[in-house]
Scaffold this active site. Structure first.
Site, PDB file in Angstrom:
ATOM      1  CG  ASP A   1       4.708   3.135   7.479  1.00  0.00           C
ATOM      2  OD1 ASP A   1       3.807   3.544   6.705  1.00  0.00           O
ATOM      3  OD2 ASP A   1       4.501   2.284   8.367  1.00  0.00           O
ATOM      4  CG  HIS A   2       4.052   0.098   4.436  1.00  0.00           C
ATOM      5  ND1 HIS A   2       3.928  -1.205   4.866  1.00  0.00           N
ATOM      6  CD2 HIS A   2       3.623   0.876   5.455  1.00  0.00           C
ATOM      7  CE1 HIS A   2       3.436  -1.210   6.095  1.00  0.00           C
ATOM      8  NE2 HIS A   2       3.238   0.039   6.480  1.00  0.00           N
TER       9      HIS A   2
ATOM     10  CG  HIS B   1       3.639  -1.613  11.498  1.00  0.00           C
ATOM     11  ND1 HIS B   1       4.407  -0.494  11.718  1.00  0.00           N
ATOM     12  CD2 HIS B   1       2.949  -1.365  10.362  1.00  0.00           C
ATOM     13  CE1 HIS B   1       4.182   0.402  10.772  1.00  0.00           C
ATOM     14  NE2 HIS B   1       3.293  -0.111   9.922  1.00  0.00           N
TER      15      HIS B   1
ATOM     16  CG  HIS C   1      -0.013   4.456   4.545  1.00  0.00           C
ATOM     17  ND1 HIS C   1      -0.781   3.746   5.435  1.00  0.00           N
ATOM     18  CD2 HIS C   1      -0.822   5.413   4.015  1.00  0.00           C
ATOM     19  CE1 HIS C   1      -2.008   4.261   5.453  1.00  0.00           C
ATOM     20  NE2 HIS C   1      -2.060   5.268   4.598  1.00  0.00           N
TER      21      HIS C   1
ATOM     22  CG  HIS D   1      -0.429   0.096   2.522  1.00  0.00           C
ATOM     23  ND1 HIS D   1       0.376  -0.858   3.090  1.00  0.00           N
ATOM     24  CD2 HIS D   1      -0.549   1.080   3.451  1.00  0.00           C
ATOM     25  CE1 HIS D   1       0.722  -0.484   4.309  1.00  0.00           C
ATOM     26  NE2 HIS D   1       0.178   0.699   4.555  1.00  0.00           N
TER      27      HIS D   1
ATOM     28  CG  ASP E   1       0.476  -1.163   7.775  1.00  0.00           C
ATOM     29  OD1 ASP E   1       1.343  -2.026   7.998  1.00  0.00           O
ATOM     30  OD2 ASP E   1       0.708   0.059   7.768  1.00  0.00           O
TER      31      ASP E   1
ATOM     32  CG  HIS F   1      -4.156   0.369   6.613  1.00  0.00           C
ATOM     33  ND1 HIS F   1      -4.132   1.012   7.827  1.00  0.00           N
ATOM     34  CD2 HIS F   1      -2.962   0.649   6.025  1.00  0.00           C
ATOM     35  CE1 HIS F   1      -2.973   1.656   7.950  1.00  0.00           C
ATOM     36  NE2 HIS F   1      -2.246   1.451   6.871  1.00  0.00           N
TER      37      HIS F   1
END
Ligand code: ZN
Ligand code: FE
Length: 256
Positions: A59-60, A168, A57, A55, A130, A113
């Protein structure tokens, strides 16, 4: 097929960049940061074979472009222009072959998400970003409770032995909430003991399995009597359908 192993690279405070590797190459899932990947490749003398994104985001996907400056590799990800680097856009039921490894993954769309979140399933492994966490699920940033419920239900239909690689390390805090939502769940207590031991040694609690999630994850247990009861208590009214239970659990957890 080559022999491979799956290694967690840590990023930020609690992200895992799951790395499929053999003696020569590595493919990374959700490289939010390029640094740990580049360090690992150099240390282990590996070539990058591919990037997979679940996805959009940061942090990915934040490490995509820096990795691509050093390695020309395909980037597999969802149909979402917010991930500019994706070269191979994938949709529900699509299949992809991981370069070098010859592993085949099936793509599952699992909105909730985010609207365009996908998972990669193959070789008894699920990379689910996530959406599904050990004993929890992602926040509903773009999706509805109905979408998250449908996505999680889809994942529970995978074989019990499927290893679940989440984005995570949230397991212990998820368990703290899960115990409130599902207070008589013995499997949850056993999981907590195992997870504590691992975290005390600074080891990952992941991968989980589909069987473990079905036994311990309250967001997959929205039709269980105890979970319905605690969610109803939180909501202040009797909840009858699993989607309302999930919605109440998610809101409760946001404030827990
Ligand atoms: Zn995310
Ligand atoms: Fe994340």
């Amino acid at each position: 097929m080559n022999e491979f192993e799956v290694v967690p690279l840590r990023a930020f405070s609690d992200n895992y960049i799951w790395t499929i590797r053999d003696a020569e190459c590595a493919a990374v899932v959700d490289p939010g940061d390029a640094r740990p990947v580049l360090d690992y490749l150099r240390r282990e003398n590996l070539r990058l074979a591919a990037i997979l994104n679940t996805h959009h985001h940061a942090d990915h996907v934040g490490g995509n472009s820096a990795l691509l400056r050093h390695h020309r590799v395909p980037v597999f990800g969802p149909h979402d222009p917010r991930i500019a680097e994706v070269t191979n856009r994938l949709a529900e039921g699509g299949r992809m072959r991981l370069p070098h490894f010859g592993l085949e993954f099936e793509v599952m769309e699992i909105p909730g998400h985010t609207r365009t979140h996908i998972a990669f399933y193959g070789a008894e492994m699920l990379f689910c970003g996530d959406t599904l966490f050990a004993a929890g699920c992602g926040r509903l940033f773009e999706g509805t409770p109905q979408q998250m419920h449908d996505s999680l239900t889809k994942l529970t239909r995978l074989p019990d032995a499927t290893r679940v690689y989440c984005g995570h390390e949230y397991t212990l805090s998820n368990i703290r909430f899960a115990k409130a939502a599902d207070p008589n769940n013995q499997a949850l207590r056993e999981l907590e003991a195992r997870a504590r031991k691992l975290r005390n040694k600074d080891l990952p609690t992941l991968p989980s399995t589909i069987a473990q999630e079905k036994a311990t994850n309250p967001f997959l247990r929205c039709a269980e009597r105890d979970v319905i009861a605690t969610a109803s208590k939180y909501a202040g009214q009797p909840l009858v359908d699993p989607v309302s239970v999930l919605a109440a659990l998610r809101e409760w957890k946001n404030n827990f």
